[in-house]
Scaffold this active site. Structure first.
Site, mmCIF file in Angstrom:
data_model
loop_
_atom_site.group_PDB
_atom_site.id
_atom_site.type_symbol
_atom_site.label_atom_id
_atom_site.label_comp_id
_atom_site.label_asym_id
_atom_site.label_seq_id
_atom_site.Cartn_x
_atom_site.Cartn_y
_atom_site.Cartn_z
ATOM 1 N N HIS A 472 0.835 -1.202 0.000
ATOM 2 C CA HIS A 472 0.000 0.000 0.000
ATOM 3 C C HIS A 472 0.871 1.253 0.000
ATOM 4 O O HIS A 472 0.641 2.190 -0.779
ATOM 5 C CB HIS A 472 -0.922 -0.013 1.218
ATOM 6 C CG HIS A 472 -1.855 1.144 1.290
ATOM 7 N ND1 HIS A 472 -3.158 1.085 0.876
ATOM 8 C CD2 HIS A 472 -1.678 2.421 1.731
ATOM 9 C CE1 HIS A 472 -3.743 2.250 1.045
ATOM 10 N NE2 HIS A 472 -2.862 3.087 1.574
ATOM 11 N N GLU A 473 1.869 1.277 0.881
ATOM 12 C CA GLU A 473 2.714 2.472 0.982
ATOM 13 C C GLU A 473 3.599 2.637 -0.248
ATOM 14 O O GLU A 473 3.860 3.759 -0.691
ATOM 15 C CB GLU A 473 3.558 2.412 2.259
ATOM 16 C CG GLU A 473 2.765 2.261 3.552
ATOM 17 C CD GLU A 473 1.680 3.306 3.731
ATOM 18 O OE1 GLU A 473 1.799 4.412 3.157
ATOM 19 O OE2 GLU A 473 0.700 3.017 4.432
ATOM 20 N N HIS A 476 1.841 4.424 -2.964
ATOM 21 C CA HIS A 476 1.733 5.874 -2.804
ATOM 22 C C HIS A 476 2.878 6.614 -3.506
ATOM 23 O O HIS A 476 2.766 7.821 -3.729
ATOM 24 C CB HIS A 476 1.713 6.251 -1.326
ATOM 25 C CG HIS A 476 0.356 6.179 -0.712
ATOM 26 N ND1 HIS A 476 -0.745 6.781 -1.277
ATOM 27 C CD2 HIS A 476 -0.087 5.579 0.432
ATOM 28 C CE1 HIS A 476 -1.808 6.556 -0.512
ATOM 29 N NE2 HIS A 476 -1.437 5.834 0.518
ATOM 30 N N GLU A 495 -5.737 7.402 -1.843
ATOM 31 C CA GLU A 495 -6.032 6.209 -1.049
ATOM 32 C C GLU A 495 -6.821 5.170 -1.845
ATOM 33 O O GLU A 495 -6.647 3.969 -1.650
ATOM 34 C CB GLU A 495 -6.777 6.588 0.233
ATOM 35 C CG GLU A 495 -5.990 7.457 1.183
ATOM 36 C CD GLU A 495 -4.676 6.827 1.641
ATOM 37 O OE1 GLU A 495 -4.462 5.624 1.406
ATOM 38 O OE2 GLU A 495 -3.857 7.549 2.226
#
Length: 776
Positions: A472-473, A476, A495
């Site tokens: 997930h990170e 980003h 997100e």
């Protein structure tokens, strides 16, 4: 939760007049003092006039807002010493793109911790005050407004860049200071090393006149007598300041080994309590920083280079970081502590070859693609970078977590980076540090350029939670950092993509077959659906709207100022709606191409972004969808546990024992959520559940549901697990406090208050505020 929203308390103002003047580069020179819990030093800002500077005197009225018709008091402190920074030439790598925003999530509305007018001078420093009528149109000076909070500003002065030796090559005679800065800012990308070096030397030039300044709750206001437009205002200024121990941009705490540390934890006010800056995401700038700390500490930052310490006087080291990719000031990240670099026991030469970094000086700048951003050394235009599956990376943590990092995290980083590259191609950033932050970190992870913070809660159990959060990170880097919203209220943009991509990356990292990946993604979509339903039922409708400003999204005043709606609301950081209301997955995977033609920007805005509750298309899609195979397996296991729970204590001898299947972590979460729906579970059933799945050894998501079961059924034999969770998993334990209190069980309420008192001193400020409202 019934909560009334107060705009004056919930909305975060962005007051910087970015339409009139823009910061192009920051040079920070800072000392970190753990004894006083203060960061102090200087910041030099290099400007260019914004796109509305021609409006001249109107800038004052527009930026002062409600104070425009009042007399503002400006002051000039006595001269003070400005330390000199290291002037060595910098070197390194590259970044990308001009739409940028860091997905930092935090809150804090307390007015008790420094949210006041900042008008006091530092001890021992005297001042003179000057009154200026900011409403006197046609005669007032230009007013520079910077976002600033919880800082003690000591001195502001113009920097005499014309006094720097050799500066004449940047400008034609006569050597006008503003002209020098304009030409320095405009240097082409292939001269980035020279530009950084010149910025550093200019930042050490002597002052050539102090400037009038004042601070209020949210801003620092600076003017120069006689400079009536942004063009006339000094293009290089130096601000000497110090942070406050209670400042909300950084947290001073202890790591898991009990040693002091400080880090930017993703505050809702971003970095304005760390340095005066322009906060709006349109204010794109580069930076370089010199940070000094005791030699026992490691300084990590969101810079392009992997900095090494320079020994200064005995017991003190200096660290230097920089970036060449213009980004919002909110993406600046720092963590200072006794971190230890975690290394695998073996490292093959093949790995080293794959992870070799490419700096702009050695890069092949044949255009691999066409970018529409401002000029800078861009990895997407670097043909060599496009083939780099795994960028150089390091993992840091307190020494006491070495075993857990080596077992869980270290093997995942290269696999997840390679998976991301296989889906999206070129990594936007040239390197990556991963830091396991202290227990008070208020979320599972936070991404910044070149560095990711992960909660210690991602380490226990199998690799599933750590892997999905890391994916997930990493996502980003593309969505939220290299690309991002122009209006910070639209978190769903970053997100939503990151949530969708974490499943895609994680499936690739596990090397799953397509049908296995589909099964896992459907199971996770079902879990998100359950969480979204629960959140919609238990949160204010206003907080469920993804685009709260509706047609005014992205609008700013003539000066560039604006507000972030609900930006200070302490509940906002715990809201999951911008992660879960996932239109993207439905659009990309579940809607046939012919039906996509029925969609329009208007109905997407109306149904998904500007309305509370669950969109009708999503409800229909979930109701029509059949359970996936993994979910059906969980349903079968739930039925077994229901039968076990109904059996009498004394059973017939020939009664068949239930045989339970091994479940994946997400299946365990779903199993426990189903069992939470049972009215009663006996202590015997709960003990059997704990033994069968070794629940205290599972990841934090599973243990959280287990703790909910323990609280609901008052299973006193496992209260120690709840206490441990509240202490060690603060990123996830907030609402367990509420469940302990609403039970109206005296023992559970005592447990909640005891855990809170043990954690309160070091707990994230906004988390502590929310918990205190639950308990008292």
């Amino acid at each position: 939760m019934d909560m009334k929203l107060d705009p004056s308390r919930d909305d975060l103002p962005l007051l910087a007049n970015t339409s009139h003047i823009l910061v192009k580069h920051y040079v920070l020179d800072l000392d970190v003092d753990f004894e006083s819990q203060v960061i102090e030093g200087t910041i030099v800002l290099f400007f260019e006039p914004g796109n509305r500077f021609e409006k001249e005197g109107g800038s004052t009225e527009e930026t002062c807002q409600s104070e425009a018709n009042e007399a503002c008091k400006f002051r000039m402190p006595e001269p003070c010493h400005i330390p000199v920074t290291d002037t060595r030439t910098f070197s390194s790598k590259v970044g990308c793109h001009d739409f940028v925003i860091c997905g930092k999530g935090e809150k804090d509305t307390s007015g008790k911790d420094g949210n006041h007018d900042n008008r006091e001078q530092a001890s021992g420093i005297s001042s003179s005050e000057y009154c200026c009528d900011t409403g006197n149109a046609g005669s007032e000076d230009f007013l520079l407004v910077l976002d600033c909070c919880d800082l003690s500003v000591v001195k502001v002065e113009e920097v005499d860049v014309a006094a720097v030796p050799g500066i004449e090559k940047f400008t034609r005679p006569p050597k006008l200071r503003n002209q020098i800065v304009r030409e320095l800012v405009a240097l082409p990308a292939d001269r980035w090393r020279e530009q950084l070096d010149c910025y550093a030397r200019c930042s050490q030039a002597p002052g050539c006149g102090e400037l009038l300044f004042d601070t209020d709750t949210w801003s620092l206001q600076i003017r120069k007598t006689g400079a009536q437009t942004a063009t006339d205002f000094p293009h290089a200024i130096r601000i000497r300041y110090r942070t406050k121990p209670q400042g909300r941009s950084v947290t001073w705490t202890s790591d898991q080994s009990g040693r002091p540390c400080v880090y930017t934890m993703g505050s809702p006010i971003n970095n304005r309590a760390l340095f005066p800056c322009q906060e709006p995401p349109v204010a794109m700038s580069t930076w370089q920083a010199t940070v000094r700390a005791a030699a026992s500490f490691v300084v990590l930052m969101s810079g392009e280079n992997s900095a090494k310490p320079t020994q200064l006087r005995e017991g003190c080291s200096s660290w230097h970081y920089y970036v060449t990719m213009p980004m919002p000031a909110s993406t600046f990240t720092i963590a200072v502590g006794s971190w230890t670099e975690m290394k695998p026991e073996t490292c093959s030469s093949n790995d080293l070859a794959t992870e070799r970094s490419f700096s702009p000086s050695e890069a092949d700048f044949r255009y691999a693609g066409i970018c529409g951003h401002m000029e800078y050394p861009c990895r997407f235009q670097n043909a060599s970078a496009t083939t780099q599956e795994i960028i150089p990376h390091r993992v840091f943590a307190p020494l006491c977590l070495q075993g857990a990092c080596q077992e869980t995290l270290l093997p995942l980083v290269p696999a997840c980076l390679a998976a991301a590259h296989s889906v999206l191609g070129t990594h936007p950033f040239s390197r990556l540090d991963v830091l396991i932050v202290p227990a008070n970190f208020p979320s599972l992870g936070m991404a910044s350029p070149h560095i990711i913070f992960l909660s210690q809660s991602t380490l226990p159990g199998r690799s599933h939670l750590c892997g999905t959060r890391l994916c997930h990170e990493i996502a980003h880097a593309w969505f939220g950092l290299a690309l991002g919203a122009r209006d910070w209220t639209e978190e769903w943009l970053s997100e939503g993509f990151a949530t969708h991509l974490e499943d895609v990356f994680w499936a690739r990292a596990q090397q799953l077959a397509p049908h296995e990946a589909q099964e896992q993604q459907e199971l996770r979509a079902g879990l998100r659906w359950r969480r979204l339903q629960d959140e919609v039922q238990n949160s204010p409708k206003e907080m469920q709207v993804l685009r709260p400003n509706k047609e005014k999204t992205g609008h700013v005043s003539d000066s560039g100022s604006s507000v972030i709606k609900h930006g200070l609301n302490p509940e906002k950081v715990f809201m999951q709606v911008h992660y879960l209301k996932d239109f993207l997955q439905m659009l990309l995977e579940n809607i046939p191409e012919e039906k996509r033609l029925e969609l329009s920007v208007e109905n997407i805005f109306r149904d998904w972004l500007e309305s509370s509750g669950i969109p009708q298309p999503l409800q229909r899609e979930r109701q029509a969808g059949a359970e996936c195979g993994l979910a059906r397996q969980v349903s079968a296991e739930v039925a077994k546990w229901v039968r076990v729970n109904r059996r009498p204590r004394k059973r017939k001898r020939r009664e068949t024992e239930e045989v339970f299947e091994e479940l994946l972590p997400d299946q365990l979460v779903l199993l426990l959520e189903h069992l939470l729906e049972q009215k009663t579970l006996s202590p015997r059933t709960l003990q059997s559940l704990e033994r069968t799945y070794r629940l205290p050894e599972q990841d934090a998501e599973v243990r959280h549901r287990w703790c909910e079961l323990v609280v609901k059924h008052r299973h006193t034999g496992a209260y120690r697990h709840v206490e441990r969770f509240l202490q060690e998993d603060q990123a996830m334990g907030i609402y367990l406090y509420g469940e302990l209190m609403v039970s109206e069980d005296a023992r559970q309420q005592r447990l909640a208050r005891r855990c809170f008192e043990l954690s309160r001193e070091h707990m994230d400020r906004s988390s502590a505020q929310v918990v205190a409202e639950m308990l008292f």
